[in-house]
Motif scaffolding. Sequence first.
Motif, PDB file in Angstrom:
ATOM      1  N   ARG A   1       0.835  -1.194   0.000  1.00 48.89           N
ATOM      2  CA  ARG A   1       0.000   0.000   0.000  1.00 48.89           C
ATOM      3  C   ARG A   1       0.874   1.250   0.000  1.00 48.89           C
ATOM      4  O   ARG A   1       1.909   1.293   0.647  1.00 48.89           O
TER       5      ARG A   1
ATOM      6  N   GLU B   1     -13.358   2.460  -3.567  1.00 45.02           N
ATOM      7  CA  GLU B   1     -12.915   1.405  -2.638  1.00 45.02           C
ATOM      8  C   GLU B   1     -11.519   0.902  -3.009  1.00 45.02           C
ATOM      9  O   GLU B   1     -10.731   0.570  -2.132  1.00 45.02           O
TER      10      GLU B   1
ATOM     11  N   ASN C   1      -8.506   0.771  -0.404  1.00 43.48           N
ATOM     12  CA  ASN C   1      -7.859  -0.507  -0.116  1.00 43.48           C
ATOM     13  C   ASN C   1      -6.384  -0.547  -0.480  1.00 43.48           C
ATOM     14  O   ASN C   1      -5.656  -1.417   0.002  1.00 43.48           O
ATOM     15  N   ASN C   2      -5.930   0.351  -1.343  1.00 44.42           N
ATOM     16  CA  ASN C   2      -4.550   0.299  -1.806  1.00 44.42           C
ATOM     17  C   ASN C   2      -3.662   1.434  -1.299  1.00 44.42           C
ATOM     18  O   ASN C   2      -2.486   1.483  -1.632  1.00 44.42           O
TER      19      ASN C   2
END
Length: 173
Positions: free
Chosen positions: A4, A25, A29-30
């Motif tokens: 990430r 999203e 999420n990353n």
Amino acid sequence: MENRYKFKKNEVYKINLPSNFEDIETVKNNFDFSNFTNISIVLNSFSFDGEKFDSFILHQYVQDLVVDKSFLYFYEEKKNLPIKKLSTKEKIILNLMTIIDKYDCFLFSLEALSVDTQLHLIFLFNYLTNYKYEKTFICFDYLKNDYDGKKFEINLVKPSWEEDLLVKLDFSE
């Protein structure tokens, strides 16, 4: 997830997204937002159409941070105008000044904003990163040509609107 991307405090970032990108999203999420306590929702030019502005918060912020008094005068002059009489830029600035103490990381979409408004906001964002409460701004912009549905470009933006490409990420499965 270990790969990430981690954002630093007190910076203005611009993330270039593919033009057809709609999955926020994937962004959440990353990217690693662990440096921040309070992250805003994704603000955009339409986020502010029904807002009622509260000057108490701004007065406190101006005192605490010794923010340029012109922001306070601008705010006091514009806050009671009907929303429809405010330009998009004015609505965005009024709203940011109203909620500035609530978040340390602002997610902001540059979509549908004129180049002039984008430039003005980048200068404002850079100005606001210099205060003791460590404000960070992450701006999302959509690439004009859709080269790949899962590639992101993360840039550090300087007050002169100069961008330094930090990394290109590919979030394809």
